[in-house]
Write a protein that holds these residues in place. Structure first.
Motif, short mmCIF file in Angstrom:
data_model
loop_
_atom_site.label_atom_id
_atom_site.label_comp_id
_atom_site.label_asym_id
_atom_site.label_seq_id
_atom_site.Cartn_x
_atom_site.Cartn_y
_atom_site.Cartn_z
N ALA A 77 37.59 18.37 -12.70
CA ALA A 77 38.53 17.31 -13.07
C ALA A 77 39.66 17.25 -12.05
O ALA A 77 40.28 18.24 -11.73
CB ALA A 77 39.09 17.54 -14.47
N GLY A 78 39.87 16.08 -11.57
CA GLY A 78 40.97 15.85 -10.63
C GLY A 78 41.72 14.61 -11.08
O GLY A 78 41.70 14.26 -12.26
N ASP A 79 42.34 14.00 -10.17
CA ASP A 79 43.13 12.82 -10.50
C ASP A 79 42.33 11.54 -10.39
O ASP A 79 42.87 10.45 -10.60
CB ASP A 79 44.36 12.75 -9.59
CG ASP A 79 45.32 13.90 -9.87
OD1 ASP A 79 45.35 14.37 -11.02
OD2 ASP A 79 46.03 14.32 -8.93
N THR A 80 41.07 11.62 -10.05
CA THR A 80 40.28 10.41 -9.87
C THR A 80 39.82 9.87 -11.22
O THR A 80 39.64 10.61 -12.19
CB THR A 80 39.03 10.67 -8.99
OG1 THR A 80 38.16 11.53 -9.70
CG2 THR A 80 39.42 11.31 -7.66
N ALA A 81 39.64 8.58 -11.25
CA ALA A 81 39.16 7.94 -12.48
C ALA A 81 37.75 8.42 -12.82
O ALA A 81 37.41 8.61 -13.99
CB ALA A 81 39.19 6.42 -12.32
N ARG A 82 36.94 8.65 -11.80
CA ARG A 82 35.57 9.13 -12.00
C ARG A 82 35.56 10.50 -12.68
O ARG A 82 34.79 10.75 -13.61
CB ARG A 82 34.85 9.18 -10.66
CG ARG A 82 33.50 9.83 -10.68
CD ARG A 82 32.45 8.87 -11.07
NE ARG A 82 31.16 9.54 -10.97
CZ ARG A 82 30.14 9.28 -11.73
NH1 ARG A 82 30.24 8.34 -12.63
NH2 ARG A 82 29.02 9.92 -11.59
N ALA A 83 36.41 11.41 -12.23
CA ALA A 83 36.48 12.75 -12.82
C ALA A 83 36.96 12.67 -14.26
O ALA A 83 36.43 13.38 -15.14
CB ALA A 83 37.41 13.63 -12.00
N GLU A 85 36.57 10.14 -16.30
CA GLU A 85 35.47 9.55 -17.08
C GLU A 85 34.37 10.58 -17.34
O GLU A 85 33.84 10.66 -18.45
CB GLU A 85 34.90 8.33 -16.35
CG GLU A 85 33.78 7.65 -17.08
CD GLU A 85 34.17 7.15 -18.48
OE1 GLU A 85 33.31 7.22 -19.37
OE2 GLU A 85 35.32 6.73 -18.67
N ASP A 86 34.06 11.39 -16.33
CA ASP A 86 33.07 12.46 -16.52
C ASP A 86 33.52 13.44 -17.60
O ASP A 86 32.72 13.87 -18.44
CB ASP A 86 32.83 13.22 -15.21
CG ASP A 86 32.01 12.42 -14.21
OD1 ASP A 86 31.44 11.38 -14.60
OD2 ASP A 86 31.96 12.84 -13.03
N LEU A 87 34.81 13.78 -17.59
CA LEU A 87 35.34 14.70 -18.58
C LEU A 87 35.26 14.10 -19.98
O LEU A 87 34.88 14.78 -20.93
CB LEU A 87 36.78 15.09 -18.23
CG LEU A 87 37.41 16.17 -19.11
CD1 LEU A 87 36.58 17.45 -19.10
CD2 LEU A 87 38.83 16.44 -18.66
N ARG A 88 35.57 12.82 -20.12
CA ARG A 88 35.47 12.15 -21.43
C ARG A 88 34.01 12.14 -21.91
O ARG A 88 33.73 12.40 -23.07
CB ARG A 88 36.00 10.72 -21.36
CG ARG A 88 37.50 10.63 -21.54
CD ARG A 88 37.96 9.18 -21.74
NE ARG A 88 37.75 8.33 -20.58
CZ ARG A 88 38.56 8.29 -19.51
NH1 ARG A 88 39.64 9.03 -19.48
NH2 ARG A 88 38.28 7.49 -18.50
N ALA A 89 33.10 11.87 -21.00
CA ALA A 89 31.67 11.82 -21.36
C ALA A 89 31.16 13.19 -21.80
O ALA A 89 30.45 13.31 -22.81
CB ALA A 89 30.84 11.29 -20.20
N THR A 90 31.53 14.23 -21.05
CA THR A 90 31.06 15.58 -21.43
C THR A 90 31.71 16.02 -22.74
O THR A 90 31.09 16.73 -23.53
CB THR A 90 31.32 16.62 -20.33
OG1 THR A 90 32.71 16.66 -20.03
CG2 THR A 90 30.50 16.32 -19.09
N THR A 91 32.96 15.59 -22.97
CA THR A 91 33.63 15.93 -24.23
C THR A 91 32.89 15.30 -25.41
O THR A 91 32.67 15.94 -26.44
CB THR A 91 35.10 15.48 -24.21
OG1 THR A 91 35.77 16.15 -23.12
CG2 THR A 91 35.81 15.82 -25.51
N GLU A 92 32.47 14.04 -25.26
CA GLU A 92 31.71 13.37 -26.32
C GLU A 92 30.35 14.05 -26.53
O GLU A 92 29.93 14.24 -27.67
CB GLU A 92 31.53 11.88 -26.02
CG GLU A 92 32.71 11.04 -26.40
CD GLU A 92 33.16 11.26 -27.84
OE1 GLU A 92 32.33 11.15 -28.77
OE2 GLU A 92 34.34 11.59 -28.04
N ASP A 93 29.68 14.39 -25.44
CA ASP A 93 28.40 15.11 -25.55
C ASP A 93 28.60 16.44 -26.28
O ASP A 93 27.78 16.82 -27.12
CB ASP A 93 27.80 15.37 -24.17
CG ASP A 93 27.30 14.10 -23.50
OD1 ASP A 93 27.15 13.06 -24.18
OD2 ASP A 93 27.07 14.16 -22.26
#
Length: 180
Positions: A77-83, A85-93
């Motif tokens: 996780a960094g400051d990028t929008a992609r990171a 979004e990836d963190l939100r997706a893995t949290t939901e999973d």
């Protein structure tokens, strides 16, 4: 004894023999049927337990995999929008994997014998403890001792110790473990 009495006695003995023979045959058939029904019931119970144990094992493994994915997403996780979004997706999973595991664990609590239940409780406790650490790391509310390394240690313990102990207990209950 006269011929009529002998004849009558022989007839009575023959009839009694026939009746007793039929009674014994019926009794043996009933016993065989009862044994077969007991075998079928045990087989059905074993198959039901096997399906439930398989579901729990699968759910627990997916939960651990989701914990691992969350840890990797946190590390990346960094400051990028992609990171983000990836963190939100893995949290939901991770939340879905946790819910699935909770359903399987609830079923195990109703059917498992004490050794399997004890191992399942240990897995459930360790999974949820790791989940708590990762969620606090995700929301930046972790205690100082709660680090990605401590989360990784819990996940490693799950893979190397806790899950194998659960599988061993389940195999013993199903009598699949030759050492049982």
């Amino acid at each position: 004894m006269n011929a009529t009495t002998e004849s009558l006695l022989i007839t009575v003995v023959a009839v009694l023999g026939t009746l007793i023979s039929a009674l014994l045959a019926q009794r043996q058939a009933h016993r065989s049927l009862s044994e077969e029904l007991n075998r079928l019931e045990r087989r059905s119970s074993t198959e039901s337990n096997r399906a439930t144990y398989t579901a729990l094992n699968t759910a627990a493994r997916r939960y651990v995999a989701a914990l691992t994915d969350q840890l990797h997403a946190l590390r990346g996780a960094g400051d990028t929008a992609r990171a983000a979004e990836d963190l939100r997706a893995t949290t939901e999973d991770l939340r879905r994997a946790r819910a699935t595991h909770a359903d399987c664990y609830a079923e195990i609590q109703l059917i498992a014998p004490a050794p399997v239940l004890a191992a399942a409780q240990e897995v459930n406790h360790t999974l949820n403890a790791a989940y708590g650490v990762l969620m606090r790391l995700t929301t930046a509310t972790a205690a100082p001792e709660e680090t990605p390394a401590s989360a990784q240690a819990r996940i490693t313990d799950l893979w190397e110790t806790t899950l194998p102990a659960l599988r061993t207990a389940m195999r013993r209950d199903l009598r699949l473990d030759p050492d049982a």
